[in-house]
Design a protein around this motif. Structure first.
Motif, PDB file in Angstrom:
ATOM      1  N   HIS A   2      45.521  38.481  33.742  1.00 27.70           N
ATOM      2  CA  HIS A   2      44.809  39.709  33.404  1.00 27.70           C
ATOM      3  C   HIS A   2      45.329  40.808  34.327  1.00 27.70           C
ATOM      4  O   HIS A   2      45.011  40.853  35.509  1.00 27.70           O
ATOM      5  CB  HIS A   2      43.304  39.509  33.567  1.00 27.70           C
ATOM      6  N   ASN A   3      46.104  41.706  33.751  1.00 29.14           N
ATOM      7  CA  ASN A   3      46.852  42.650  34.579  1.00 29.14           C
ATOM      8  C   ASN A   3      46.179  43.998  34.785  1.00 29.14           C
ATOM      9  O   ASN A   3      46.679  44.824  35.547  1.00 29.14           O
ATOM     10  CB  ASN A   3      48.237  42.886  33.956  1.00 29.14           C
ATOM     11  N   ASN A   4      45.042  44.243  34.106  1.00 34.34           N
ATOM     12  CA  ASN A   4      44.391  45.546  34.234  1.00 34.34           C
ATOM     13  C   ASN A   4      42.958  45.456  34.745  1.00 34.34           C
ATOM     14  O   ASN A   4      42.373  46.475  35.103  1.00 34.34           O
ATOM     15  CB  ASN A   4      44.393  46.264  32.871  1.00 34.34           C
ATOM     16  N   LEU A   5      42.410  44.259  34.786  1.00 33.09           N
ATOM     17  CA  LEU A   5      41.023  44.094  35.208  1.00 33.09           C
ATOM     18  C   LEU A   5      40.893  44.379  36.701  1.00 33.09           C
ATOM     19  O   LEU A   5      41.473  43.682  37.531  1.00 33.09           O
ATOM     20  CB  LEU A   5      40.553  42.673  34.887  1.00 33.09           C
ATOM     21  N   LYS A   6      40.101  45.404  37.048  1.00 35.91           N
ATOM     22  CA  LYS A   6      39.987  45.856  38.437  1.00 35.91           C
ATOM     23  C   LYS A   6      38.633  45.540  39.056  1.00 35.91           C
ATOM     24  O   LYS A   6      38.556  45.216  40.239  1.00 35.91           O
ATOM     25  CB  LYS A   6      40.254  47.358  38.524  1.00 35.91           C
ATOM     26  N   SER A   7      37.553  45.660  38.267  1.00 39.01           N
ATOM     27  CA  SER A   7      36.208  45.514  38.821  1.00 39.01           C
ATOM     28  C   SER A   7      35.411  44.489  38.016  1.00 39.01           C
ATOM     29  O   SER A   7      35.303  44.606  36.792  1.00 39.01           O
ATOM     30  CB  SER A   7      35.482  46.864  38.807  1.00 39.01           C
ATOM     31  N   VAL A   8      34.860  43.495  38.711  1.00 34.82           N
ATOM     32  CA  VAL A   8      34.049  42.457  38.078  1.00 34.82           C
ATOM     33  C   VAL A   8      32.722  42.350  38.837  1.00 34.82           C
ATOM     34  O   VAL A   8      32.712  42.231  40.067  1.00 34.82           O
ATOM     35  CB  VAL A   8      34.762  41.095  38.073  1.00 34.82           C
ATOM     36  N   THR A   9      31.628  42.376  38.100  1.00 30.70           N
ATOM     37  CA  THR A   9      30.300  42.233  38.687  1.00 30.70           C
ATOM     38  C   THR A   9      29.502  41.218  37.885  1.00 30.70           C
ATOM     39  O   THR A   9      29.449  41.313  36.650  1.00 30.70           O
ATOM     40  CB  THR A   9      29.538  43.582  38.685  1.00 30.70           C
ATOM     41  N   ILE A  10      28.915  40.258  38.570  1.00 31.05           N
ATOM     42  CA  ILE A  10      28.024  39.298  37.923  1.00 31.05           C
ATOM     43  C   ILE A  10      26.651  39.446  38.580  1.00 31.05           C
ATOM     44  O   ILE A  10      26.489  39.158  39.768  1.00 31.05           O
ATOM     45  CB  ILE A  10      28.530  37.857  38.045  1.00 31.05           C
ATOM     46  N   GLU A  57      40.418  44.408  42.166  1.00 30.96           N
ATOM     47  CA  GLU A  57      40.188  45.218  43.362  1.00 30.96           C
ATOM     48  C   GLU A  57      38.801  44.999  43.941  1.00 30.96           C
ATOM     49  O   GLU A  57      38.624  45.105  45.153  1.00 30.96           O
ATOM     50  CB  GLU A  57      40.368  46.707  43.026  1.00 30.96           C
ATOM     51  N   HIS A  58      37.811  44.730  43.092  1.00 26.03           N
ATOM     52  CA  HIS A  58      36.435  44.623  43.578  1.00 26.03           C
ATOM     53  C   HIS A  58      35.704  43.527  42.811  1.00 26.03           C
ATOM     54  O   HIS A  58      35.703  43.513  41.586  1.00 26.03           O
ATOM     55  CB  HIS A  58      35.704  45.966  43.395  1.00 26.03           C
ATOM     56  N   LEU A  59      35.079  42.620  43.552  1.00 29.38           N
ATOM     57  CA  LEU A  59      34.296  41.535  42.960  1.00 29.38           C
ATOM     58  C   LEU A  59      32.915  41.520  43.606  1.00 29.38           C
ATOM     59  O   LEU A  59      32.796  41.448  44.829  1.00 29.38           O
ATOM     60  CB  LEU A  59      34.988  40.183  43.169  1.00 29.38           C
ATOM     61  N   THR A  60      31.870  41.596  42.778  1.00 27.35           N
ATOM     62  CA  THR A  60      30.496  41.555  43.260  1.00 27.35           C
ATOM     63  C   THR A  60      29.754  40.415  42.592  1.00 27.35           C
ATOM     64  O   THR A  60      29.739  40.318  41.361  1.00 27.35           O
ATOM     65  CB  THR A  60      29.754  42.878  42.967  1.00 27.35           C
ATOM     66  N   LEU A  61      29.144  39.558  43.407  1.00 24.30           N
ATOM     67  CA  LEU A  61      28.279  38.490  42.912  1.00 24.30           C
ATOM     68  C   LEU A  61      26.883  38.763  43.437  1.00 24.30           C
ATOM     69  O   LEU A  61      26.644  38.705  44.644  1.00 24.30           O
ATOM     70  CB  LEU A  61      28.785  37.124  43.376  1.00 24.30           C
ATOM     71  N   ASP A  62      25.970  39.099  42.539  1.00 27.83           N
ATOM     72  CA  ASP A  62      24.621  39.505  42.909  1.00 27.83           C
ATOM     73  C   ASP A  62      23.660  38.353  42.624  1.00 27.83           C
ATOM     74  O   ASP A  62      23.410  38.005  41.474  1.00 27.83           O
ATOM     75  CB  ASP A  62      24.243  40.744  42.088  1.00 27.83           C
ATOM     76  N   THR A  63      23.136  37.739  43.667  1.00 25.73           N
ATOM     77  CA  THR A  63      22.211  36.615  43.515  1.00 25.73           C
ATOM     78  C   THR A  63      20.758  37.067  43.500  1.00 25.73           C
ATOM     79  O   THR A  63      19.852  36.239  43.479  1.00 25.73           O
ATOM     80  CB  THR A  63      22.399  35.600  44.661  1.00 25.73           C
ATOM     81  N   SER A  64      20.530  38.387  43.500  1.00 21.24           N
ATOM     82  CA  SER A  64      19.163  38.902  43.604  1.00 21.24           C
ATOM     83  C   SER A  64      18.669  39.529  42.309  1.00 21.24           C
ATOM     84  O   SER A  64      17.626  40.164  42.291  1.00 21.24           O
ATOM     85  CB  SER A  64      19.088  39.951  44.716  1.00 21.24           C
ATOM     86  N   HIS A  65      19.466  39.426  41.240  1.00 21.43           N
ATOM     87  CA  HIS A  65      19.075  39.978  39.937  1.00 21.43           C
ATOM     88  C   HIS A  65      18.952  41.497  39.955  1.00 21.43           C
ATOM     89  O   HIS A  65      18.072  42.057  39.314  1.00 21.43           O
ATOM     90  CB  HIS A  65      17.772  39.345  39.452  1.00 21.43           C
ATOM     91  N   VAL A 123      38.007  43.634  47.574  1.00 21.07           N
ATOM     92  CA  VAL A 123      36.692  43.904  48.166  1.00 21.07           C
ATOM     93  C   VAL A 123      35.693  42.937  47.539  1.00 21.07           C
ATOM     94  O   VAL A 123      35.401  43.016  46.343  1.00 21.07           O
ATOM     95  CB  VAL A 123      36.261  45.359  47.926  1.00 21.07           C
ATOM     96  N   PHE A 124      35.187  42.004  48.339  1.00 21.10           N
ATOM     97  CA  PHE A 124      34.290  40.965  47.846  1.00 21.10           C
ATOM     98  C   PHE A 124      32.894  41.200  48.412  1.00 21.10           C
ATOM     99  O   PHE A 124      32.704  41.244  49.630  1.00 21.10           O
ATOM    100  CB  PHE A 124      34.805  39.590  48.259  1.00 21.10           C
ATOM    101  N   GLU A 125      31.926  41.375  47.527  1.00 18.48           N
ATOM    102  CA  GLU A 125      30.558  41.690  47.932  1.00 18.48           C
ATOM    103  C   GLU A 125      29.598  40.646  47.376  1.00 18.48           C
ATOM    104  O   GLU A 125      29.605  40.350  46.178  1.00 18.48           O
ATOM    105  CB  GLU A 125      30.159  43.082  47.432  1.00 18.48           C
TER     106      GLU A 125
END
Length: 405
Positions: free
Chosen positions: A287-295, A319-327, A390-392
């Motif tokens: 995947h060559n264009n995917l920059k930001s992923v948030t779950i 560039e940026h990955l966010t995994l939110d465990t708090s809903h 950037v991993f959050e």
């Protein structure tokens, strides 16, 4: 007088006086007219006097909102040259009546239809100015066909329908909450592309998915933004495989932003905690264009962990990955990630809207699952994130752990 809004209540409304007000509004050159009639069970609905609107109203009215009445425009009434915004809510109007009406609204830009139960086939004629269409809760609607060449935004709330757009629709939102039909995500993957091949921004909200998203050869060649929300009254069906969402990612070569949101009072999927079997690996696809992923609502479900790992291992542009465990908490301040309308479950399990400036409250099972999700991230995901990304990890703050609504 430029605006007139009649919002009537009770069961003793005299239609004669309503007609008089409409006549006065039209002759006075009103630009914005809203008529909201009361709902009286067992009593025949008010029949809106369409002929009055074409007695000079077509020369002034720019905004028309009609609710809780019958609206029966007939052929030969004339052409509205200034009407730019039309909203019909709980209105009884037939397919041919609506098509004939729209054909005479040459300047219309914004059209909304809500709970118009007589409409089965919605035909949008060649309207050069129409850019926005929202259809909500029209329970008998089966097909939407549009010839409007500049329609760019389409919102569908409620049941699933066949769509066919002749225009380059760029923004689409398909939503259904609580007790609506399931498998909205599957519908979007299998049916939406044929009716709207040029979509660039897609927002999907589903009350549940009973079937996994299929892998197909068809492509969303222009899709750049994808937001999928699963908002279940109970638990998302354990039959749904979160890893199957890769079907959307691989079908979207231009995708730049992917947001996946899961809101549920309980998690029934197989947890990766205590599972010693290896993670599944799908065939490699860069995947060559995917920059930001948030779950948002990240949990310990094994297939969700597998989805996150697949994205990390196959996205060269991340560039940026966010995994939110708090809903949805964005401590400090409880900021919303994307949409101002967020949802949460009370202790009893009922679904309610959350103000955009508050954290979402969490209770026992949700708090425990958040801890399990954090453990799964540490063991299976964190060490795989490439250098420079950037991993959050978003965890519950003190306000999430107490009811504040």
């Amino acid at each position: 007088m430029k605006k007139l809004r009649l919002e009537l209540y009770g069961n003793k409304v005299d239609s004669f006086y309503v007609d008089r007000w409409i006549h006065i509004a039209v002759t006075a050159g009103v630009e914005e007219l809203a008529i909201i009639m009361p709902h009286i069970p067992g009593k025949e609905e008010y029949n809106f006097p369409c002929s009055l609107l074409f007695n000079g109203g077509e020369n002034s009215i720019r905004y028309l909102y009609i609710a809780m009445c019958a609206f029966r425009p007939t052929a030969g009434l004339g052409c509205w040259t200034k009407l730019t915004r039309l909203l019909l809510s709980n209105v009884w109007i037939a397919d041919d009546e609506l098509e004939g009406l729209l054909s005479n609204c040459t300047a219309i830009q914004h059209l909304e239809l809500k709970n118009c139960s007589e409409i089965v086939f919605l035909k949008i004629p060649l309207l050069e100015c129409l850019t926005f269409l929202r259809v909500s809760l029209c329970i008998n609607l089966q097909v939407i066909e549009s010839d409007a060449p500049n329609l760019s935004t389409f919102c569908l709330f409620g049941g699933l329908v066949s769509i066919l757009f002749g225009s380059d629709v760029k923004n689409i939102e398909v939503s259904c909450l609580k007790f609506g039909p399931p498998n909205i995500v599957r519908f979007a993957r299998t049916e939406l592309l044929s009716g709207a091949p040029d979509v660039e921004r897609l927002v999907i909200t589903s009350p549940n998915e009973m079937e996994s998203t299929p892998m197909l050869s068809s492509k969303f060649l222009h899709l750049k933004y994808l937001h999928i929300s699963l908002i279940a009254n109970e638990a998302i069906s354990p039959a749904y495989d979160y890893l199957s969402l890769v079907s959307f990612i691989e079908a979207s070569p231009c995708l730049e932003t992917f947001i996946f949101e899961v809101q549920q009072p309980d998690m029934k999927h197989d947890s990766i905690i205590g599972d010693s079997s290896p993670l599944r690996r799908l065939p490699q696809h860069s995947h060559n264009n995917l920059k930001s992923v948030t779950i948002i609502g990240f949990c310990s479900a094994k297939s969700l962990v597998e989805l996150a790992c697949h994205i990390i291992e196959n996205t060269t542009s991340l560039e940026h990955l966010t995994l939110d465990t708090s809903h949805g908490c964005r401590s400090p301040g409880g900021r919303s990630l994307d949409k101002p309308d967020r949802w949460y479950y009370t202790v009893s399990g009922s679904l309610m809207a959350a103000p955009p400036d508050r954290c979402l409250p969490m209770w026992g099972r949700g708090i425990e699952e958040s801890r399990r999700a954090r453990f799964a991230i540490r063991k299976h995901i964190e060490w795989k994130v490439p250098f420079g990304v950037v991993f959050e990890i978003v965890e519950p703050c003190s306000r999430c752990l107490m009811p504040n609504f």
